[in-house]
Design a protein around this motif. Structure first.
Motif, PDB file in Angstrom:
ATOM      1  N   LEU A   1       0.826  -1.210   0.000  1.00 16.21           N
ATOM      2  CA  LEU A   1       0.000   0.000   0.000  1.00 16.21           C
ATOM      3  C   LEU A   1       0.858   1.257   0.000  1.00 16.21           C
ATOM      4  O   LEU A   1       0.517   2.255  -0.654  1.00 16.21           O
ATOM      5  CB  LEU A   1      -0.929  -0.012   1.214  1.00 16.21           C
ATOM      6  CG  LEU A   1      -1.982  -1.129   1.238  1.00 16.21           C
ATOM      7  CD1 LEU A   1      -2.710  -1.147   2.574  1.00 16.21           C
ATOM      8  CD2 LEU A   1      -2.978  -0.955   0.100  1.00 16.21           C
ATOM      9  N   LYS A   2       1.964   1.198   0.720  1.00 16.50           N
ATOM     10  CA  LYS A   2       2.884   2.342   0.755  1.00 16.50           C
ATOM     11  C   LYS A   2       3.450   2.616  -0.634  1.00 16.50           C
ATOM     12  O   LYS A   2       3.538   3.771  -1.081  1.00 16.50           O
ATOM     13  CB  LYS A   2       4.016   2.055   1.746  1.00 16.50           C
ATOM     14  CG  LYS A   2       4.878   3.262   2.078  1.00 16.50           C
ATOM     15  CD  LYS A   2       5.983   2.878   3.062  1.00 16.50           C
ATOM     16  CE  LYS A   2       5.432   2.494   4.415  1.00 16.50           C
ATOM     17  NZ  LYS A   2       6.512   2.223   5.397  1.00 16.50           N
ATOM     18  N   ALA A   3       3.832   1.524  -1.337  1.00 14.65           N
ATOM     19  CA  ALA A   3       4.375   1.684  -2.694  1.00 14.65           C
ATOM     20  C   ALA A   3       3.339   2.252  -3.655  1.00 14.65           C
ATOM     21  O   ALA A   3       3.680   2.974  -4.596  1.00 14.65           O
ATOM     22  CB  ALA A   3       4.883   0.331  -3.206  1.00 14.65           C
ATOM     23  N   ARG A   4       2.077   1.941  -3.412  1.00 15.53           N
ATOM     24  CA  ARG A   4       1.000   2.439  -4.271  1.00 15.53           C
ATOM     25  C   ARG A   4       0.558   3.855  -3.889  1.00 15.53           C
ATOM     26  O   ARG A   4      -0.211   4.476  -4.613  1.00 15.53           O
ATOM     27  CB  ARG A   4      -0.219   1.516  -4.176  1.00 15.53           C
ATOM     28  CG  ARG A   4      -0.034   0.140  -4.775  1.00 15.53           C
ATOM     29  CD  ARG A   4      -1.328  -0.648  -4.626  1.00 15.53           C
ATOM     30  NE  ARG A   4      -1.274  -1.950  -5.254  1.00 15.53           N
ATOM     31  CZ  ARG A   4      -2.322  -2.778  -5.325  1.00 15.53           C
ATOM     32  NH1 ARG A   4      -3.489  -2.398  -4.805  1.00 15.53           N
ATOM     33  NH2 ARG A   4      -2.207  -3.950  -5.910  1.00 15.53           N
ATOM     34  N   GLY A   5       0.997   4.309  -2.729  1.00 19.24           N
ATOM     35  CA  GLY A   5       0.573   5.623  -2.259  1.00 19.24           C
ATOM     36  C   GLY A   5      -0.846   5.636  -1.716  1.00 19.24           C
ATOM     37  O   GLY A   5      -1.498   6.691  -1.700  1.00 19.24           O
ATOM     38  N   GLU A   6      -1.333   4.480  -1.268  1.00 21.68           N
ATOM     39  CA  GLU A   6      -2.694   4.387  -0.745  1.00 21.68           C
ATOM     40  C   GLU A   6      -2.712   4.615   0.766  1.00 21.68           C
ATOM     41  O   GLU A   6      -1.750   4.321   1.467  1.00 21.68           O
ATOM     42  CB  GLU A   6      -3.300   3.016  -1.086  1.00 21.68           C
ATOM     43  CG  GLU A   6      -3.454   2.782  -2.575  1.00 21.68           C
ATOM     44  CD  GLU A   6      -4.219   1.507  -2.884  1.00 21.68           C
ATOM     45  OE1 GLU A   6      -5.074   1.107  -2.068  1.00 21.68           O
ATOM     46  OE2 GLU A   6      -3.949   0.907  -3.943  1.00 21.68           O
ATOM     47  N   ASP A   7      -3.842   5.121   1.264  1.00 24.14           N
ATOM     48  CA  ASP A   7      -3.987   5.399   2.694  1.00 24.14           C
ATOM     49  C   ASP A   7      -4.285   4.119   3.468  1.00 24.14           C
ATOM     50  O   ASP A   7      -5.081   3.282   3.024  1.00 24.14           O
ATOM     51  CB  ASP A   7      -5.125   6.390   2.935  1.00 24.14           C
ATOM     52  CG  ASP A   7      -4.802   7.774   2.389  1.00 24.14           C
ATOM     53  OD1 ASP A   7      -3.610   8.124   2.338  1.00 24.14           O
ATOM     54  OD2 ASP A   7      -5.752   8.485   2.003  1.00 24.14           O
ATOM     55  N   PHE A   8      -3.645   3.981   4.612  1.00 20.19           N
ATOM     56  CA  PHE A   8      -3.888   2.843   5.497  1.00 20.19           C
ATOM     57  C   PHE A   8      -3.369   3.219   6.881  1.00 20.19           C
ATOM     58  O   PHE A   8      -2.642   4.200   7.048  1.00 20.19           O
ATOM     59  CB  PHE A   8      -3.170   1.581   4.998  1.00 20.19           C
ATOM     60  CG  PHE A   8      -1.669   1.680   5.063  1.00 20.19           C
ATOM     61  CD1 PHE A   8      -0.967   1.206   6.173  1.00 20.19           C
ATOM     62  CD2 PHE A   8      -0.946   2.274   4.035  1.00 20.19           C
ATOM     63  CE1 PHE A   8       0.412   1.317   6.250  1.00 20.19           C
ATOM     64  CE2 PHE A   8       0.440   2.382   4.110  1.00 20.19           C
ATOM     65  CZ  PHE A   8       1.121   1.905   5.213  1.00 20.19           C
ATOM     66  N   ASP A   9      -3.743   2.430   7.870  1.00 26.20           N
ATOM     67  CA  ASP A   9      -3.214   2.599   9.222  1.00 26.20           C
ATOM     68  C   ASP A   9      -2.748   1.251   9.730  1.00 26.20           C
ATOM     69  O   ASP A   9      -3.436   0.227   9.538  1.00 26.20           O
ATOM     70  CB  ASP A   9      -4.294   3.160  10.162  1.00 26.20           C
ATOM     71  CG  ASP A   9      -4.665   4.587   9.807  1.00 26.20           C
ATOM     72  OD1 ASP A   9      -3.795   5.465   9.943  1.00 26.20           O
ATOM     73  OD2 ASP A   9      -5.814   4.811   9.390  1.00 26.20           O
ATOM     74  N   PHE A  10      -1.590   1.261  10.378  1.00 23.80           N
ATOM     75  CA  PHE A  10      -0.993   0.035  10.911  1.00 23.80           C
ATOM     76  C   PHE A  10      -0.753   0.244  12.402  1.00 23.80           C
ATOM     77  O   PHE A  10      -0.150   1.234  12.798  1.00 23.80           O
ATOM     78  CB  PHE A  10       0.335  -0.255  10.190  1.00 23.80           C
ATOM     79  CG  PHE A  10       0.943  -1.581  10.529  1.00 23.80           C
ATOM     80  CD1 PHE A  10       0.743  -2.677   9.691  1.00 23.80           C
ATOM     81  CD2 PHE A  10       1.708  -1.757  11.664  1.00 23.80           C
ATOM     82  CE1 PHE A  10       1.308  -3.917   9.993  1.00 23.80           C
ATOM     83  CE2 PHE A  10       2.267  -2.974  11.971  1.00 23.80           C
ATOM     84  CZ  PHE A  10       2.078  -4.070  11.143  1.00 23.80           C
ATOM     85  N   TYR A  11      -1.194  -0.719  13.199  1.00 23.76           N
ATOM     86  CA  TYR A  11      -1.092  -0.598  14.643  1.00 23.76           C
ATOM     87  C   TYR A  11      -0.425  -1.831  15.252  1.00 23.76           C
ATOM     88  O   TYR A  11      -0.674  -2.964  14.843  1.00 23.76           O
ATOM     89  CB  TYR A  11      -2.475  -0.440  15.285  1.00 23.76           C
ATOM     90  CG  TYR A  11      -3.300   0.674  14.667  1.00 23.76           C
ATOM     91  CD1 TYR A  11      -3.144   1.995  15.091  1.00 23.76           C
ATOM     92  CD2 TYR A  11      -4.209   0.408  13.659  1.00 23.76           C
ATOM     93  CE1 TYR A  11      -3.889   3.021  14.536  1.00 23.76           C
ATOM     94  CE2 TYR A  11      -4.961   1.430  13.096  1.00 23.76           C
ATOM     95  CZ  TYR A  11      -4.791   2.732  13.522  1.00 23.76           C
ATOM     96  OH  TYR A  11      -5.516   3.738  12.962  1.00 23.76           O
ATOM     97  N   GLY A  12       0.424  -1.593  16.265  1.00 23.11           N
ATOM     98  CA  GLY A  12       1.054  -2.693  16.982  1.00 23.11           C
ATOM     99  C   GLY A  12       2.049  -3.440  16.114  1.00 23.11           C
ATOM    100  O   GLY A  12       2.733  -2.859  15.270  1.00 23.11           O
ATOM    101  N   GLY A  13       2.119  -4.752  16.335  1.00 30.11           N
ATOM    102  CA  GLY A  13       2.993  -5.591  15.520  1.00 30.11           C
ATOM    103  C   GLY A  13       4.390  -5.762  16.054  1.00 30.11           C
ATOM    104  O   GLY A  13       5.278  -6.214  15.330  1.00 30.11           O
ATOM    105  N   GLU A  14       4.611  -5.440  17.345  1.00 22.42           N
ATOM    106  CA  GLU A  14       5.975  -5.512  17.871  1.00 22.42           C
ATOM    107  C   GLU A  14       6.505  -6.943  17.958  1.00 22.42           C
ATOM    108  O   GLU A  14       7.709  -7.155  18.077  1.00 22.42           O
ATOM    109  CB  GLU A  14       6.071  -4.836  19.258  1.00 22.42           C
ATOM    110  CG  GLU A  14       5.299  -5.520  20.365  1.00 22.42           C
ATOM    111  CD  GLU A  14       3.873  -5.009  20.478  1.00 22.42           C
ATOM    112  OE1 GLU A  14       3.243  -5.317  21.506  1.00 22.42           O
ATOM    113  OE2 GLU A  14       3.412  -4.317  19.559  1.00 22.42           O
ATOM    114  N   GLU A  15       5.610  -7.941  17.872  1.00 21.45           N
ATOM    115  CA  GLU A  15       6.069  -9.331  17.932  1.00 21.45           C
ATOM    116  C   GLU A  15       6.144  -9.995  16.567  1.00 21.45           C
ATOM    117  O   GLU A  15       6.401 -11.189  16.461  1.00 21.45           O
ATOM    118  CB  GLU A  15       5.140 -10.154  18.847  1.00 21.45           C
ATOM    119  CG  GLU A  15       5.273  -9.806  20.327  1.00 21.45           C
ATOM    120  CD  GLU A  15       4.451 -10.734  21.212  1.00 21.45           C
ATOM    121  OE1 GLU A  15       3.893 -11.745  20.690  1.00 21.45           O
ATOM    122  OE2 GLU A  15       4.340 -10.453  22.412  1.00 21.45           O
ATOM    123  N   ILE A  16       5.918  -9.215  15.520  1.00 19.12           N
ATOM    124  CA  ILE A  16       6.031  -9.785  14.168  1.00 19.12           C
ATOM    125  C   ILE A  16       7.491 -10.094  13.893  1.00 19.12           C
ATOM    126  O   ILE A  16       8.355  -9.233  14.025  1.00 19.12           O
ATOM    127  CB  ILE A  16       5.480  -8.820  13.096  1.00 19.12           C
ATOM    128  CG1 ILE A  16       3.993  -8.587  13.314  1.00 19.12           C
ATOM    129  CG2 ILE A  16       5.741  -9.377  11.702  1.00 19.12           C
ATOM    130  CD1 ILE A  16       3.377  -7.606  12.337  1.00 19.12           C
TER     131      ILE A  16
END
Length: 262
Positions: A246-261
């Motif tokens: 999504l970042k590469a496409r320039g699209e809007d999104f929200d990402f939360y947490g993920g510290e254990e990925i």
């Protein structure tokens, strides 16, 4: 009063496997083989409400290990609207099987071995025969969708694996008897190349890496481009990949947490 997205931002430490919101898609990260961790009831109930309205979707074929998510009241396939990988199979049926479509065979080998991948170890023929049998078996991802995998497809897959590895995977598969030990080692050898410890930082140039990446990109794009509103459960690593897409496409999104990925 905080909006849900503001609340997620302030409580991101309570969603260690991550949550990604893109339009009406909510992607929830799940560590394969582990229980889903969302410690905050407000977050849990908001996601549950969205899923009850628009549907919950599982990853893969909805095997017995990862499909049970009691936090959301999901105990079997009938509790879901469907599977996002299974929906993608319609596209594969239309467009034909490509080498990358067989690469899930060497993903999470230890976890997936008991969910049908062990069919490769047919004990009577070669590993090549075992892969072909697995791909066309009821436990494989293709047959239940009316997709036939030919020996030419298997040859194309194994030939593509050889790039940059110094190994002739096709020759080895045809010459090695498909015992349990040999079959599992064959797949785990490929898995180690496709997913080394530094997979997210190294330049990915080998056959197994390229196949795995192309398959992942197509799977992730399918959720974004072809699936409707809903809650999508996925291996937590997919959330990072969807974020990058999504970042590469320039699209809007929200990402939360993920510290254990991982």
């Amino acid at each position: 009063m905080l909006s849900f997205r503001q609340y997620l931002t302030e409580n991101k430490n309570k969603i260690p496997q991550g949550v990604l919101i893109h339009g009406n898609h909510i992607l929830v990260g799940v560590a394969h083989g582990s229980d889903l961790k969302i410690e905050d009831k407000k977050i849990l109930n908001k996601i549950k409400s969205h899923g009850e309205k628009h549907g919950f979707y599982y990853e893969g074929t909805g095997g017995p290990t990862d499909i049970k998510l009691p936090l959301f009241g999901l105990k079997s396939k009938k509790d879901y609207a469907g599977g996002w990988d299974e929906d993608r199979m319609k596209k594969i049926k239309e467009n034909g099987v490509e080498p990358q479509n067989l690469s899930p065979l060497f993903a999470n080998v230890d976890v997936n071995w008991n969910q049908g991948v062990s069919a490769v170890a047919n004990e009577s023929g070669s590993i090549f025969d075992g892969i072909h049998s697995w791909a066309n078996s009821k436990d494989g991802p293709f047959a239940s969708h009316g997709i036939s995998v030919s020996k030419d497809h298997v040859e194309g897959f194994l030939s593509a694996m050889g790039k940059g590895t110094g190994r002739n995977w096709l020759k080895d598969a045809k010459q090695t008897k498909a015992t349990t030990e040999a079959s599992k080692k064959f797949l785990k050898d490929a898995e180690k190349i496709a997913w080394p410890e530094n997979w997210d930082t190294k330049k990915r140039t080998t056959g197994p890496e390229l196949l795995a990446d192309k398959e992942s990109e197509e799977r992730n794009s399918h959720i974004v481009d072809n699936m409707g509103p809903g809650v999508y459960f996925a291996g937590s690593g997919h959330l990072n990949q969807v974020r990058d897409l999504l970042k590469a496409r320039g699209e809007d999104f929200d990402f939360y947490g993920g510290e254990e990925i991982g």
